[in-house]
Motif scaffolding. Structure first.
Motif, PDB file in Angstrom:
ATOM      1  N   UNK A 175      51.847  68.900   9.464  1.00 43.05           N
ATOM      2  CA  UNK A 175      52.608  67.579   9.659  1.00 43.05           C
ATOM      3  C   UNK A 175      51.883  66.385  10.109  1.00 43.05           C
ATOM      4  N   UNK A 176      52.443  65.252  10.246  1.00 36.93           N
ATOM      5  CA  UNK A 176      51.934  64.060  10.846  1.00 36.93           C
ATOM      6  C   UNK A 176      51.522  64.362  12.412  1.00 36.93           C
ATOM      7  N   UNK A 201      42.324  66.302  13.106  1.00 41.53           N
ATOM      8  CA  UNK A 201      41.939  67.663  13.656  1.00 41.53           C
ATOM      9  C   UNK A 201      40.383  67.172  13.948  1.00 41.53           C
ATOM     10  N   UNK A 202      39.984  65.955  13.974  1.00 44.59           N
ATOM     11  CA  UNK A 202      38.927  65.355  14.678  1.00 44.59           C
ATOM     12  C   UNK A 202      38.926  65.659  16.383  1.00 44.59           C
TER      13      UNK A 202
END
Length: 268
Positions: free
Chosen positions: A174-175, A81-82
């Motif tokens: 998720x990944x 989320x960066x």
């Protein structure tokens, strides 16, 4: 007279409500470098301040602390989320009138700027230095230690006490897409991949994998004797990055495909 060498403090907010600490070295309005640090670092640290100062003659600079780092809020998601933190910094650059924005990241920050440019767009050039091309790499001692820090409760506590970095405990679900999986979406925005042949964290195949996954226009610099990320980046390398970026975003830049390809460069 205004002191343009002292960063203007900025407080930014992401679209998911995280407060981001940032600093701005004002430029002439042409180009702004959004400077994205590596894991456990901060834009306020000497290495990042030195890089910002070296880039400053080439344009304005906005350095940010990723979520969970330094004075920013939230918890680190270690590259996921960066992208929203970079989005907030890019928006801040646009509000200040910059016509060209170059996202420039080191290590984790290099992975983040690749993912941001691929998934969100809205930038004019991308520079990724010492970045992982793929997730879950454990082939070096430093990366095995990094995984222990992220994945173990004791490791997260240790890095919070030692470095002030707060890591989200739940992992990825998720990944997120790995940098090499999305790098092809950056085009037609120019991409520069920089990697050292003495990198103790990620060997040069990460740089090659990221470059190979990208589309034109792209360049790859394999730097002899260059180690890893911010601490190892010399003023000469940062200056060359600044020159590349300002050239890449110039209005007279030749359209993609008009130069001999591929651009694989080893600097001595």
């Amino acid at each position: 007279m205004e002191d343009v060498t002292t960063p203007e403090p900025l407080t930014l907010f992401t679209t998911d409500g995280v407060r981001i600490d940032a600093g701005h070295l004002r430029g002439d309005g042409g180009v702004c470098f959004v400077l994205a640090h590596g894991f456990t670092c901060s834009w306020r640290q000497p290495a990042l301040r030195r890089i910002a100062g070296t880039l400053h003659p080439h344009g304005g600079v906005i350095g940010l602390d990723f979520r969970g780092h330094g004075r920013s809020g939230g918890h680190s998601t270690v590259g996921d989320r960066e992208v929203l933190d970079v989005e907030a910094a890019v928006a801040a650059a646009r509000r200040r009138g910059y016509r060209r924005v170059v996202v420039t990241g080191f290590s984790m920050g290099g992975a983040v700027v690749v993912r941001y440019a691929a998934l969100h767009g809205g930038v004019d050039a991308v520079v990724s230095v010492s970045a992982p091309a793929r997730w879950y790499y454990r082939g070096t001692v430093p990366m095995r230690r990094a995984h222990w820090v992220v994945e173990r409760r004791l490791g997260r506590l240790a890095v919070r006490m030692a470095r002030g970095t707060r890591i989200a405990p739940d992992g990825w679900d998720p990944v997120p897409e790995a940098p090499h999986e999305v790098a092809g979406r950056i085009a037609p925005v120019p991409l520069l991949v920089v990697h050292g042949d003495a990198d103790a964290f990620f060997p040069v195949d990460h740089g090659h994998q990221l470059y190979d996954a990208a589309s034109e226009p792209r360049e790859l610099w394999i730097e002899p004797a260059f180690g890893h990320a911010e601490v190892a980046a010399t003023p000469d390398l940062v200056h060359r990055i600044g020159k590349w970026a300002t050239g890449a975003v110039s209005p007279w830049r030749p359209p993609p495909g008009t130069k001999d390809r591929p651009h694989r460069t080893t600097h001595s």
